[in-house]
Design an enzyme around this catalytic site. Sequence first.
Site, short mmCIF file in Angstrom:
data_model
loop_
_atom_site.label_atom_id
_atom_site.label_comp_id
_atom_site.label_asym_id
_atom_site.label_seq_id
_atom_site.Cartn_x
_atom_site.Cartn_y
_atom_site.Cartn_z
N HIS A 83 0.82 -1.22 0.00
CA HIS A 83 0.00 0.00 0.00
C HIS A 83 0.85 1.26 0.00
O HIS A 83 0.37 2.34 -0.36
CB HIS A 83 -0.99 -0.01 1.18
N ASP A 114 -0.23 -7.52 1.19
CA ASP A 114 0.24 -6.15 1.36
C ASP A 114 1.76 -6.06 1.48
O ASP A 114 2.30 -5.40 2.37
CB ASP A 114 -0.42 -5.52 2.60
N SER A 190 4.78 2.60 7.97
CA SER A 190 4.38 1.46 7.14
C SER A 190 5.56 0.88 6.39
O SER A 190 6.30 1.60 5.71
CB SER A 190 3.33 1.90 6.12
#
Length: 232
Positions: A83, A114, A190
């Site tokens: 992402h 992901d 992230s």
Amino acid sequence: MSERSKRTVKKRRGSTVGLPNFVPIVERYKQAVVGIEVVHEPAQTRLFPIGPLWHDGSPSYRSVNIGTGFIFDPKGHILTNEHVIHSASQVLLRFYGRKRPVHATIVGTDYVHDIAILKTHLAAPKLILRIAKPEDICVGEWVVAIGSPLGLDHSVTAGIISSKDRPLKIGDREYPKLIQTDAAINRGNSGGPLINMRGQVIGMNTAVSQSSQGIGFAISAEVLRESIDKIL
């Protein structure tokens, strides 16, 4: 109280008995962690578990996403969240100690889990972060998160593993085995590593609960290993 007892009490008061020393872990592995800046043209309206979007005010309204990645093999492959780099026009990496960002190419992605793998033109790295095995992950052990929260490269936070094998659904993705941690995770973390005191990556920081404090989630090392084999 004897002189020996007094010296013992004084020593204990001036020490951090029972608390881990994170300095060796951070100093050894920070160079294997990279900041990521992703450019999208034209701007898109998208939602991420963590990772903000903004525009630079240009007529094209170029949109930028930030995240983190880490080098995981001797060939210099870099692991991050899918992402973070989704629909990227350009992916720029910021390495520790380098003033200029480096362009990266996307080797492959695993949308379902992901996960994405990147590569640069740079020579093989001197240091890498190795991914732990499932049996190396223990609830209650100390962990360190290194990443780029709010674009602040190579920021370090610490906590413990609060739980493991947490299932969670975010958007159209279902994460089957997330590690829960109370190490601070914010926008920009992230794709960054969650590292145990043995220098092993036990998870990839991926999501944070906005409605609470001290509840962050990382994709487990087991899933990372499976996805890497699939992509490469």
